[in-house]
Design a protein around this motif. Sequence first.
Motif, mmCIF file in Angstrom:
data_model
loop_
_atom_site.group_PDB
_atom_site.id
_atom_site.type_symbol
_atom_site.label_atom_id
_atom_site.label_comp_id
_atom_site.label_asym_id
_atom_site.label_seq_id
_atom_site.Cartn_x
_atom_site.Cartn_y
_atom_site.Cartn_z
ATOM 1 N N ILE A 133 33.955 -23.945 19.761
ATOM 2 C CA ILE A 133 35.185 -23.521 20.422
ATOM 3 C C ILE A 133 34.897 -22.440 21.461
ATOM 4 N N GLY A 134 33.932 -21.576 21.187
ATOM 5 C CA GLY A 134 33.566 -20.564 22.175
ATOM 6 C C GLY A 134 32.901 -21.170 23.389
ATOM 7 N N ALA A 135 32.005 -22.135 23.155
ATOM 8 C CA ALA A 135 31.307 -22.783 24.266
ATOM 9 C C ALA A 135 32.278 -23.538 25.159
ATOM 10 N N TYR A 136 33.201 -24.286 24.549
ATOM 11 C CA TYR A 136 34.155 -25.055 25.335
ATOM 12 C C TYR A 136 35.137 -24.147 26.081
ATOM 13 N N THR A 137 35.463 -23.011 25.491
ATOM 14 C CA THR A 137 36.396 -22.102 26.173
ATOM 15 C C THR A 137 35.807 -21.583 27.470
ATOM 16 N N THR A 138 34.582 -21.074 27.413
ATOM 17 C CA THR A 138 33.983 -20.540 28.637
ATOM 18 C C THR A 138 33.691 -21.652 29.639
ATOM 19 N N ALA A 139 33.349 -22.868 29.148
ATOM 20 C CA ALA A 139 33.087 -23.977 30.063
ATOM 21 C C ALA A 139 34.358 -24.410 30.786
ATOM 22 N N ILE A 140 35.449 -24.529 30.050
ATOM 23 C CA ILE A 140 36.714 -24.950 30.667
ATOM 24 C C ILE A 140 37.210 -23.905 31.654
ATOM 25 N N LEU A 141 37.101 -22.633 31.283
ATOM 26 C CA LEU A 141 37.588 -21.577 32.172
ATOM 27 C C LEU A 141 36.795 -21.523 33.472
ATOM 28 N N THR A 142 35.476 -21.672 33.388
ATOM 29 C CA THR A 142 34.661 -21.550 34.596
ATOM 30 C C THR A 142 34.687 -22.803 35.451
ATOM 31 N N ARG A 155 36.940 -25.640 35.118
ATOM 32 C CA ARG A 155 38.244 -26.233 35.427
ATOM 33 C C ARG A 155 39.174 -25.259 36.137
ATOM 34 N N TYR A 156 39.060 -23.982 35.838
ATOM 35 C CA TYR A 156 40.012 -23.008 36.390
ATOM 36 C C TYR A 156 39.362 -21.959 37.281
ATOM 37 N N GLY A 157 38.061 -22.044 37.479
ATOM 38 C CA GLY A 157 37.395 -21.163 38.426
ATOM 39 C C GLY A 157 37.259 -19.716 37.994
ATOM 40 N N PHE A 158 37.305 -19.448 36.702
ATOM 41 C CA PHE A 158 37.125 -18.083 36.225
ATOM 42 C C PHE A 158 35.681 -17.637 36.466
ATOM 43 N N PRO A 159 35.464 -16.364 36.789
ATOM 44 C CA PRO A 159 34.084 -15.863 36.843
ATOM 45 C C PRO A 159 33.498 -15.798 35.435
ATOM 46 N N VAL A 160 32.193 -15.954 35.342
ATOM 47 C CA VAL A 160 31.530 -15.972 34.036
ATOM 48 C C VAL A 160 31.767 -14.657 33.293
ATOM 49 N N GLU A 161 31.752 -13.548 34.022
ATOM 50 C CA GLU A 161 31.920 -12.235 33.398
ATOM 51 C C GLU A 161 33.271 -12.104 32.695
ATOM 52 N N ALA A 162 34.267 -12.832 33.169
ATOM 53 C CA ALA A 162 35.585 -12.796 32.524
ATOM 54 C C ALA A 162 35.715 -13.866 31.445
ATOM 55 N N SER A 163 35.051 -15.004 31.635
ATOM 56 C CA SER A 163 35.216 -16.103 30.683
ATOM 57 C C SER A 163 34.545 -15.823 29.347
ATOM 58 N N ILE A 164 33.444 -15.083 29.341
ATOM 59 C CA ILE A 164 32.719 -14.838 28.088
ATOM 60 C C ILE A 164 33.533 -13.973 27.125
ATOM 61 N N PRO A 165 34.115 -12.831 27.556
ATOM 62 C CA PRO A 165 34.967 -12.080 26.618
ATOM 63 C C PRO A 165 36.164 -12.894 26.127
ATOM 64 N N ILE A 166 36.739 -13.703 27.010
ATOM 65 C CA ILE A 166 37.862 -14.545 26.582
ATOM 66 C C ILE A 166 37.398 -15.560 25.550
ATOM 67 N N ALA A 167 36.199 -16.108 25.734
ATOM 68 C CA ALA A 167 35.657 -17.074 24.777
ATOM 69 C C ALA A 167 35.480 -16.431 23.403
ATOM 70 N N VAL A 168 35.011 -15.191 23.378
ATOM 71 C CA VAL A 168 34.856 -14.483 22.099
ATOM 72 C C VAL A 168 36.212 -14.300 21.435
ATOM 73 N N LEU A 169 37.204 -13.884 22.217
ATOM 74 C CA LEU A 169 38.548 -13.671 21.673
ATOM 75 C C LEU A 169 39.150 -14.977 21.156
ATOM 76 N N VAL A 170 39.004 -16.054 21.924
ATOM 77 C CA VAL A 170 39.547 -17.350 21.498
ATOM 78 C C VAL A 170 38.856 -17.827 20.225
ATOM 79 N N ILE A 213 31.056 -31.296 29.570
ATOM 80 C CA ILE A 213 31.230 -30.586 30.839
ATOM 81 C C ILE A 213 29.860 -30.162 31.336
ATOM 82 N N SER A 214 29.579 -30.459 32.578
ATOM 83 C CA SER A 214 28.267 -30.141 33.152
ATOM 84 C C SER A 214 28.429 -29.186 34.331
ATOM 85 N N ARG A 215 27.301 -28.803 34.880
ATOM 86 C CA ARG A 215 27.206 -27.899 36.043
ATOM 87 C C ARG A 215 27.916 -26.561 35.786
ATOM 88 N N LEU A 216 27.681 -26.014 34.631
ATOM 89 C CA LEU A 216 28.225 -24.689 34.349
ATOM 90 C C LEU A 216 27.431 -23.644 35.128
#
Length: 314
Positions: A66-75, A77-92, A141-144
């Motif tokens: 669930i953490g891996a898919y969260t950061t992958a989808i955010l970066t 599908r939604y263009g989030f920067p990696v620095e923001a997606s990783i803390p969100i992935a931990v929280l999710v 999801i590829s090309r992360l």
Amino acid sequence: MNLRLHHFILWAAFVALMFLMPQFVGNGTLRTMIFACYLAIFAISWDILSGRTGYISFGHPFLVGIGAYTTAILTRRYGFPVEASIPIAVLVTMVGGLIVLLPALRIKGSYFALVTLAVMELMYQLVPVVRPDLTGGTRGISRLPALTRGAENGYYLAVGLMLVIALMAWLLMRTRLGTALWAIGMNEESVRGSGLSTTRLKSFAFLVSAAVAGLGCAFYAHYLGTITPRAFFDINVLFQIIVAVLIGGAGTILGPIIGAFFMVFLLEWLRPFLPGQERFFVYGAIALLIYMYQPKGIMAIIDSGIAWARGART
């Protein structure tokens, strides 16, 4: 010297060896060690809950996935920067784990293990078919976006993350909370009789375990550059995590790390001789022999060797 000082020397030697390793090995070995570092992080995460409290979880790949898919989808599908997606992935990961797996903590023994296993299998079946436009279906999801470039930089990032998590886990287990978690694993009824809330303690252990899993898998996903359901939710992921802990020594911090490196390099060593899945049988036999000889793992063997050396010197 007492056993604690020997452990400190062992840790210092291990850290020094880790940071000097790129000077002596090639990029292929470094990539193998990167995988071992992330497996060690997942093993530490599993050990915080199951190795301490005795609640054996078969649903840990759910937290990892669930953490891996969260950061992958955010970066992606939604263009989030990696620095923001990783803390969100931990929280999710923490929130998702609380919603799905926390109620299972009220169940004891094999029932808890079965519930967590069912959750993992359910996620493995649902991810490819629910919103494949987000999850990528069976293709994933590829090309992360990558966090670093080059094997050496990726190695130092993985080693640094592993050591920081190991240090934080060690400091946590030295507190009264860590002692209480140990006590739950030994006799939960006695802990409850002393006036402590075992449900809160187990919830705390679960949250910490989920946070470590979420952090590790978020970094790992961006190292791989691609994720698929099989790579994170498959039963082999669970097998590798649990066996790494059992081989190295459950209830320790250095033990899961040693077990992860032992397992990864043993499998790589067997690859030229047994390129297929047959090498897992050989690996399983070796792991079984170690467990039969010393159920507390390689760390107990090391401690016994230290004690023998002290006695011989005396």
